[in-house]
Design a protein around this motif. Structure first.
Motif, mmCIF file in Angstrom:
data_model
loop_
_atom_site.group_PDB
_atom_site.id
_atom_site.type_symbol
_atom_site.label_atom_id
_atom_site.label_comp_id
_atom_site.label_asym_id
_atom_site.label_seq_id
_atom_site.Cartn_x
_atom_site.Cartn_y
_atom_site.Cartn_z
ATOM 1 N N GLU A 44 0.926 -1.298 0.035
ATOM 2 C CA GLU A 44 0.027 0.138 -0.044
ATOM 3 C C GLU A 44 0.769 1.375 -0.051
ATOM 4 O OE1 GLU A 44 -0.805 -2.651 1.857
ATOM 5 O OE2 GLU A 44 -2.611 -3.223 1.493
ATOM 6 N N LYS A 45 1.813 1.068 0.671
ATOM 7 C CA LYS A 45 2.682 2.422 0.946
ATOM 8 C C LYS A 45 3.528 2.700 -0.470
ATOM 9 C CE LYS A 45 6.095 4.727 4.023
ATOM 10 N NZ LYS A 45 6.876 4.586 5.307
ATOM 11 N N GLN A 46 4.082 1.655 -0.941
ATOM 12 C CA GLN A 46 4.865 2.178 -2.342
ATOM 13 C C GLN A 46 4.608 1.791 -3.657
ATOM 14 O OE1 GLN A 46 8.659 0.569 -0.218
ATOM 15 N NE2 GLN A 46 9.451 2.589 -0.814
ATOM 16 N N GLY A 47 3.476 0.661 -3.630
ATOM 17 C CA GLY A 47 2.865 -0.154 -4.545
ATOM 18 C C GLY A 47 1.566 -0.005 -5.093
ATOM 19 N N TYR A 48 1.043 -0.861 -5.822
ATOM 20 C CA TYR A 48 -0.291 -0.841 -6.327
ATOM 21 C C TYR A 48 -1.403 -1.373 -5.259
ATOM 22 C CZ TYR A 48 0.738 -5.652 -8.083
ATOM 23 O OH TYR A 48 0.845 -6.673 -8.150
ATOM 24 N N GLY A 49 -1.108 -1.845 -4.215
ATOM 25 C CA GLY A 49 -1.845 -2.756 -3.455
ATOM 26 C C GLY A 49 -3.304 -2.067 -3.216
ATOM 27 N N THR A 50 -3.098 -0.571 -2.646
ATOM 28 C CA THR A 50 -4.186 0.223 -2.348
ATOM 29 C C THR A 50 -5.179 0.185 -3.396
ATOM 30 O OG1 THR A 50 -3.263 1.529 -0.996
ATOM 31 C CG2 THR A 50 -5.131 2.459 -1.679
ATOM 32 N N GLY A 51 -4.609 0.809 -4.585
ATOM 33 C CA GLY A 51 -5.608 0.748 -5.884
ATOM 34 C C GLY A 51 -6.040 -0.595 -6.277
ATOM 35 N N PHE A 52 -5.385 -1.726 -6.130
ATOM 36 C CA PHE A 52 -5.737 -2.880 -6.772
ATOM 37 C C PHE A 52 -7.075 -3.429 -5.734
ATOM 38 C CE2 PHE A 52 -5.890 -7.526 -5.757
ATOM 39 C CZ PHE A 52 -6.030 -8.134 -6.898
ATOM 40 N N LYS A 195 5.053 10.921 -13.287
ATOM 41 C CA LYS A 195 3.756 11.712 -12.256
ATOM 42 C C LYS A 195 3.191 10.633 -11.620
ATOM 43 C CE LYS A 195 3.361 15.693 -15.074
ATOM 44 N NZ LYS A 195 2.570 16.660 -15.733
ATOM 45 N N LEU A 196 3.435 9.335 -11.867
ATOM 46 C CA LEU A 196 2.589 8.092 -11.504
ATOM 47 C C LEU A 196 3.586 7.543 -10.218
ATOM 48 C CD1 LEU A 196 0.984 6.264 -14.094
ATOM 49 C CD2 LEU A 196 -0.215 7.903 -12.561
ATOM 50 N N GLY A 197 4.589 8.019 -10.019
ATOM 51 C CA GLY A 197 5.747 7.431 -9.147
ATOM 52 C C GLY A 197 5.972 8.152 -8.069
ATOM 53 N N ALA A 198 6.719 7.471 -6.913
ATOM 54 C CA ALA A 198 7.126 8.377 -5.743
ATOM 55 C C ALA A 198 8.584 9.223 -6.199
ATOM 56 C CB ALA A 198 7.410 7.463 -4.864
ATOM 57 N N THR A 199 8.974 9.635 -5.240
ATOM 58 C CA THR A 199 10.103 10.441 -5.357
ATOM 59 C C THR A 199 11.302 10.294 -4.135
ATOM 60 O OG1 THR A 199 9.261 12.561 -4.032
ATOM 61 C CG2 THR A 199 9.120 12.387 -6.571
ATOM 62 N N LYS A 200 12.303 10.497 -4.345
ATOM 63 C CA LYS A 200 13.423 10.357 -3.345
ATOM 64 C C LYS A 200 14.408 11.130 -3.537
ATOM 65 C CE LYS A 200 15.993 6.856 -6.250
ATOM 66 N NZ LYS A 200 16.467 5.381 -6.449
ATOM 67 N N ALA A 201 15.250 11.292 -2.275
ATOM 68 C CA ALA A 201 16.575 11.766 -2.440
ATOM 69 C C ALA A 201 17.609 11.757 -3.344
ATOM 70 C CB ALA A 201 17.148 12.441 -1.066
ATOM 71 N N GLY A 202 18.397 12.475 -4.208
ATOM 72 C CA GLY A 202 19.212 12.073 -5.154
ATOM 73 C C GLY A 202 20.537 12.082 -4.506
ATOM 74 N N PRO A 203 21.641 11.749 -5.009
ATOM 75 C CA PRO A 203 22.957 11.823 -4.386
ATOM 76 C C PRO A 203 23.348 13.239 -3.953
ATOM 77 C CG PRO A 203 22.972 10.550 -6.538
ATOM 78 C CD PRO A 203 21.654 11.068 -6.421
ATOM 79 N N ASP A 204 23.025 14.310 -4.596
ATOM 80 C CA ASP A 204 23.257 15.498 -4.186
ATOM 81 C C ASP A 204 22.221 16.267 -3.454
ATOM 82 O OD1 ASP A 204 21.150 16.057 -5.942
ATOM 83 O OD2 ASP A 204 22.085 17.406 -7.514
ATOM 84 N N GLY A 205 21.288 15.220 -3.022
ATOM 85 C CA GLY A 205 20.365 15.906 -2.211
ATOM 86 C C GLY A 205 19.058 16.353 -2.643
ATOM 87 N N SER A 206 19.132 16.571 -4.178
ATOM 88 C CA SER A 206 17.805 17.182 -4.818
ATOM 89 C C SER A 206 16.724 15.969 -4.959
ATOM 90 C CB SER A 206 18.314 17.561 -6.180
ATOM 91 O OG SER A 206 18.873 16.106 -6.728
ATOM 92 N N ILE A 207 15.279 16.248 -5.307
ATOM 93 C CA ILE A 207 14.386 15.330 -5.337
ATOM 94 C C ILE A 207 14.364 14.797 -6.762
ATOM 95 C CG2 ILE A 207 11.899 15.075 -4.944
ATOM 96 C CD1 ILE A 207 13.327 15.527 -2.422
ATOM 97 N N VAL A 208 14.608 13.504 -6.713
ATOM 98 C CA VAL A 208 14.447 12.825 -8.079
ATOM 99 C C VAL A 208 13.303 11.965 -8.083
ATOM 100 C CG1 VAL A 208 16.965 13.213 -8.310
ATOM 101 C CG2 VAL A 208 16.286 11.205 -7.359
ATOM 102 N N PRO A 209 13.024 11.328 -9.377
ATOM 103 C CA PRO A 209 12.031 10.208 -9.513
ATOM 104 C C PRO A 209 12.698 9.039 -9.023
ATOM 105 C CG PRO A 209 12.122 11.427 -11.639
ATOM 106 C CD PRO A 209 13.278 11.799 -10.609
ATOM 107 N N ASP A 210 11.622 8.505 -8.130
ATOM 108 C CA ASP A 210 11.881 6.931 -7.711
ATOM 109 C C ASP A 210 11.204 5.993 -8.795
ATOM 110 O OD1 ASP A 210 11.091 4.335 -7.001
ATOM 111 O OD2 ASP A 210 10.872 4.789 -4.711
ATOM 112 N N LYS A 211 12.335 5.356 -9.417
ATOM 113 C CA LYS A 211 11.786 4.674 -10.721
ATOM 114 C C LYS A 211 11.235 3.280 -10.671
ATOM 115 C CE LYS A 211 15.062 7.529 -13.424
ATOM 116 N NZ LYS A 211 16.259 7.696 -14.118
ATOM 117 N N THR A 212 10.869 2.955 -9.429
ATOM 118 C CA THR A 212 10.287 1.591 -9.181
ATOM 119 C C THR A 212 8.958 1.855 -8.323
ATOM 120 O OG1 THR A 212 12.479 0.797 -8.826
ATOM 121 C CG2 THR A 212 10.831 -0.529 -7.880
ATOM 122 N N HIS A 213 9.025 2.660 -7.392
ATOM 123 C CA HIS A 213 7.577 2.771 -6.724
ATOM 124 C C HIS A 213 6.532 3.900 -7.044
ATOM 125 C CE1 HIS A 213 10.998 1.305 -4.085
ATOM 126 N NE2 HIS A 213 9.961 0.280 -3.881
#
Length: 249
Positions: A44-52, A195-213
């Motif tokens: 639910e937190k990172q995947g499609y469980g809630t929507g399923f 836009k369907l994905g989560a985000t995470k901190a990049g190596p330099d501290g910037s916010i980048v797309p989480d390409k899995t969740h």
């Protein structure tokens, strides 16, 4: 959407994740229990469980037993496989692959693609059936690794093919989520897909797309995709799919 609205949406997603992880209520008369077994992309937190679960009717007790970071090896070793069988589901969607890869930095998760990974899948199927549970294999969802030409780098072709082979050999219904999701993401394009994905901190501290969740929008889009594919693979479950796609809160 304002920052406050975005924060509220994120909080709601977390709350949904906490309250919907395990239901266990008795299915209504004529209903069924469907359990999700897999890694973070099902949660639910990172995947499609809630929507399923939201795309299934009230006659379904949808139980989410997915665990972030799980592979076919660690899911059993940590006792999660035994737990997934209680309360006993009628159907079980089994999806692994992302954490079984041998290139993983987490050595304890890795499984050998040629021997161990397919053997673990076969054992899940055999034991589920022995317990009176009907398994459905789900190929691992595609990651959003876009190339300049708009195509996605397929990082799990071996695991997808191995699961398809097990499904064919054991006559198990299969949802080829890997192909469905990759085709969908490529049609959307990189910007819209992220836009369907989560985000995470990049190596330099910037916010980048989480390409899995996924975020809550992604959970509902991909959750509907999985629910429709489940019905296509197992027509007898068609009465349990909501006729209209669930609308995200």
């Amino acid at each position: 959407m304002t920052p406050i609205a975005r924060a509220g949406s994120a909080l709601l997603f977390v709350l949904l994740a906490g309250c919907a992880a395990v239901s266990g209520s008795k299915p209504a008369d004529g209903g069924v229990r469907i359990t999700l077994v897999g890694d973070s992309t099902q949660t639910e937190k990172q995947g499609y469980g809630t929507g399923f679960c939201a795309n299934l009717t009230a006659a379904v007790d949808c139980v989410n037993r997915a665990k972030g970071g799980a592979s076919t090896k660690t899911y059993r070793r940590e006792g999660l496989w035994d737990a997934a069988q209680s309360p006993k589901p009628d159907w079980m969607l089994i999806q692994f692959g992302h954490n079984d890869v041998q290139s993983s930095a987490h050595l304890e998760r890795q499984t050998d693609l040629v021997t161990e990974y397919p053997a673990n899948l076969r054992r899940f199927v055999t034991e589920a059936r022995a317990a009176g549970i009907k398994p459905i294999l789900v190929t691992p969802i595609a990651r959003r690794y876009f190339q300049p030409d708009g195509r996605i780098v397929d990082d799990l072709p071996g695991h997808v093919e191995a699961m398809k082979k097990v499904a064919a050999e054991m006559n198990v219904p299969l949802i080829d989520l890997h192909t469905l999701s990759q085709t969908y993401f490529e049609k959307l394009g990189e910007t819209a897909a992220h836009k369907l994905g989560a985000t995470k901190a990049g190596p330099d501290g910037s916010i980048v797309p989480d390409k899995t969740h996924f975020n809550l929008d992604g959970s509902y889009v991909l959750g509907r995709m999985v629910a429709e594919a489940m019905v296509a693979s197992v027509p007898e479950l068609a009465p349990y799919l909501r006729k209209e796609a669930a609308v995200r809160p």
